[in-house]
Scaffold this motif. Structure first.
Motif, mmCIF file in Angstrom:
data_model
loop_
_atom_site.group_PDB
_atom_site.id
_atom_site.type_symbol
_atom_site.label_atom_id
_atom_site.label_comp_id
_atom_site.label_asym_id
_atom_site.label_seq_id
_atom_site.Cartn_x
_atom_site.Cartn_y
_atom_site.Cartn_z
ATOM 1 N N VAL A 147 0.850 -1.185 0.000
ATOM 2 C CA VAL A 147 0.000 0.000 0.000
ATOM 3 C C VAL A 147 0.886 1.236 0.000
ATOM 4 O O VAL A 147 1.975 1.251 0.591
ATOM 5 C CB VAL A 147 -0.931 0.021 1.231
ATOM 6 N N GLY A 148 0.447 2.269 -0.708
ATOM 7 C CA GLY A 148 1.218 3.509 -0.777
ATOM 8 C C GLY A 148 1.156 4.286 0.528
ATOM 9 O O GLY A 148 0.077 4.422 1.117
ATOM 10 N N PHE A 180 6.504 5.955 -0.338
ATOM 11 C CA PHE A 180 7.015 4.585 -0.492
ATOM 12 C C PHE A 180 5.876 3.585 -0.366
ATOM 13 O O PHE A 180 4.770 3.919 0.073
ATOM 14 C CB PHE A 180 8.089 4.294 0.561
ATOM 15 N N ASP A 181 6.172 2.346 -0.762
ATOM 16 C CA ASP A 181 5.206 1.248 -0.653
ATOM 17 C C ASP A 181 5.557 0.385 0.553
ATOM 18 O O ASP A 181 6.732 0.081 0.787
ATOM 19 C CB ASP A 181 5.209 0.382 -1.921
ATOM 20 N N LEU A 182 4.530 -0.012 1.300
ATOM 21 C CA LEU A 182 4.727 -0.810 2.503
ATOM 22 C C LEU A 182 3.859 -2.060 2.419
ATOM 23 O O LEU A 182 2.672 -1.985 2.105
ATOM 24 C CB LEU A 182 4.337 0.006 3.743
ATOM 25 N N LEU A 183 4.477 -3.222 2.664
ATOM 26 C CA LEU A 183 3.722 -4.475 2.670
ATOM 27 C C LEU A 183 2.892 -4.526 3.950
ATOM 28 O O LEU A 183 3.431 -4.587 5.051
ATOM 29 C CB LEU A 183 4.673 -5.671 2.598
ATOM 30 N N SER A 184 1.586 -4.471 3.798
ATOM 31 C CA SER A 184 0.715 -4.296 4.953
ATOM 32 C C SER A 184 -0.411 -5.325 4.956
ATOM 33 O O SER A 184 -0.851 -5.812 3.907
ATOM 34 C CB SER A 184 0.111 -2.885 4.930
ATOM 35 N N GLU A 185 -0.878 -5.647 6.177
ATOM 36 C CA GLU A 185 -2.054 -6.504 6.333
ATOM 37 C C GLU A 185 -3.346 -5.687 6.400
ATOM 38 O O GLU A 185 -4.441 -6.258 6.341
ATOM 39 C CB GLU A 185 -1.916 -7.344 7.613
ATOM 40 N N GLU A 235 -12.216 -2.489 -4.283
ATOM 41 C CA GLU A 235 -10.756 -2.540 -4.256
ATOM 42 C C GLU A 235 -10.220 -3.942 -3.976
ATOM 43 O O GLU A 235 -9.015 -4.153 -3.981
ATOM 44 C CB GLU A 235 -10.217 -1.562 -3.208
ATOM 45 N N VAL A 236 -11.120 -4.889 -3.732
ATOM 46 C CA VAL A 236 -10.686 -6.265 -3.471
ATOM 47 C C VAL A 236 -10.522 -6.997 -4.797
ATOM 48 O O VAL A 236 -11.450 -7.053 -5.606
ATOM 49 C CB VAL A 236 -11.700 -7.008 -2.578
ATOM 50 N N VAL A 237 -9.343 -7.542 -5.010
ATOM 51 C CA VAL A 237 -9.056 -8.322 -6.209
ATOM 52 C C VAL A 237 -8.687 -9.736 -5.769
ATOM 53 O O VAL A 237 -7.726 -9.929 -5.029
ATOM 54 C CB VAL A 237 -7.899 -7.712 -7.022
ATOM 55 N N ILE A 238 -9.490 -10.714 -6.185
ATOM 56 C CA ILE A 238 -9.187 -12.108 -5.874
ATOM 57 C C ILE A 238 -8.424 -12.698 -7.054
ATOM 58 O O ILE A 238 -8.943 -12.790 -8.163
ATOM 59 C CB ILE A 238 -10.483 -12.919 -5.620
#
Length: 437
Positions: A147-148, A180-185, A235-238
């Motif tokens: 996520v940005g 920056f982009d952060l790997l987030s839950e 915004e959910v992409v499966i």
């Protein structure tokens, strides 16, 4: 908590005896039902609040207010059971199966004991299934995505946001405007799952379910709380990275944002999870037909067509748009139009017209004119009065046309070889044609 059960189109009398509902509970549940989107203008589309009883209509599900709940089950003709509880258990199984097919998720009905099907309401069973699936899937890890983020940091991370740097930090170069982009839950999918867990915790009255939901809420503690209307379903992409969450996403829609149900909430108002059987039956049959005809060269469209009955003389705008429930095409040409009706029809011995509505026949004649399909079918739920198995009961030729209009039924109480039964219904060897005099 008093839990009452009534079947679609049947009554539950007021009183304190077994099988009756206390008057003060009936009043509050009926008031909640009038606030449903299915209530209609008169407010009695879900429950008729009579002088001596409540009468359920063509909407099923759960109404809960205060310390009482009312479960409305569909009128499905299951095999006679030892007690009404056994029959209600069989109906709950069939309804859950219909929901699973309509919403395209898999449920192993065998993991729930017969006793649970008898004692637990439809809502508690669905909550239990959801908790089991969510717990099992979370063991493999919570889905994450990049996520940005925009933050002001002492050292550069990612890219420098030049505009923000020289606007807000021109006199303070010790802070850098970073992007920056952060790997987030904390993703839209996880926010939806958390919202479903929180919502179901408010609805459940079963201690075992509440315990499971409390544990799941702890797992989602670091995920943002988002009100249900603000959830970003779009915004959910499966995809292949999170395909194991597809069914849970469908179940969350069932609880929070599905077109079959309406949920009413608020302090003192109660909650409702309701399903209109006409819509559910249509989607259930449509998806089964699509599966049954896969690989036959025929394509199936649900709520397709959308041709207009009339064209305005002063413009190109169409009037009175049609939406056939199911269109079957072969080679791009409509070959079969099916309209589902959640109604009980009678046998031809009792009534040559089988109780088919004149308005429904007029509707099918309009489809014949617009879609030029050689075959039209009014499809109803089967019941024992129609015979031992589902079938095409009557076929008539529309006067002045080669088009055939059929009445047929499918047994939703029996899922055994249902795709084969649908194929036989749609691709039968012979059709008996009777001209209307």
């Amino acid at each position: 908590m008093p839990a009452y059960t009534v079947r679609e189109w049947e009554k539950i009398a007021y009183g304190e005896a077994e099988g009756q509902i206390a008057v003060h509970h009936a009043d509050r549940l009926a008031a909640l039902a009038t606030r449903s989107a299915f209530a209609g203008r008169g407010g009695s589309g879900v429950l008729e609040h009579g002088r001596n009883a409540l009468r359920a209509r063509g909407v099923v599900g759960i109404l809960a207010v205060g310390d009482a709940s009312l479960e409305i089950l569909p009128k499905i003709d299951v095999a006679p059971g030892e007690t009404p509880n056994h029959e209600n258990a069989a109906i709950r199984k069939r309804l859950v199966h219909m929901l699973a097919v309509a919403l395209d998720f898999k449920i192993d009905l065998g993991v729930i004991t017969d006793l649970a099907w008898q004692r637990e309401t439809l809502l508690e069973i669905l909550i239990r299934i959801f908790c089991d699936k969510l717990t099992e899937t979370l063991r493999k890890g919570m889905p994450r995505r990049y996520v940005g983020r925009e933050e002001d940091l002492p050292t550069l991370r990612g890219q420098l946001d030049v505009n923000r740097q020289f606007t807000y930090h021109a006199v303070n170069p010790s802070r850098l405007a970073c992007r920056f982009d952060l790997l987030s839950e904390d993703t839209p999918l996880n926010r939806i799952m958390k919202a479903a867990v929180v919502h179901l915790f408010r609805l459940s009255r079963r201690s075992a379910n509440q315990k499971r939901l409390r544990e799941l809420a702890f797992v989602y503690a670091d995920i943002a709380d988002v009100p249900v209307p603000a959830l970003r379903w779009d915004e959910v992409v499966i995809d292949r990275t999170n395909r194991s969450w597809r069914e849970l996403f469908a179940m969350a829609r069932l609880f929070l944002h599905d077109r079959y149900q309406t949920t009413t909430g608020g302090t003192g108002e109660g909650t409702a999870m309701l399903f209109e059987m006409n819509a559910l039956f249509e989607e259930y049959i449509g998806r089964l037909i699509a599966r049954a005809l896969a690989g036959t060269g025929q394509t199936v469209s649900l709520q397709g067509g959308r041709l207009f009955c009339l064209s305005a003389q002063d413009s190109e705008r169409g009037l009175f748009q049609t939406k056939p429930d199911i269109l079957i095409r072969r080679g791009g040409t409509v070959s079969h139009v099916i309209d589902t009706k959640w109604k009980r029809i009678s046998s031809r011995i009792d009534d040559p017209k089988q109780g088919v509505s004149q308005a429904d026949v007029y509707q099918m004649m309009a489809y014949a004119q617009l879609y030029h399909a050689p075959r039209l079918t009014l499809l109803y739920p089967h019941h024992p009065g129609l015979g031992t198995e589902d079938a095409v009961h009557a076929s008539h030729r529309i006067t002045g046309h080669a088009t055939i209009l059929e009445t047929a039924s499918i047994d939703v109480a029996n899922s055994e070889k249902i795709l084969d039964r649908i194929r036989r219904l749609l691709i039968g060897d012979e059709t008996i044609v009777e001209a209307i005099g």
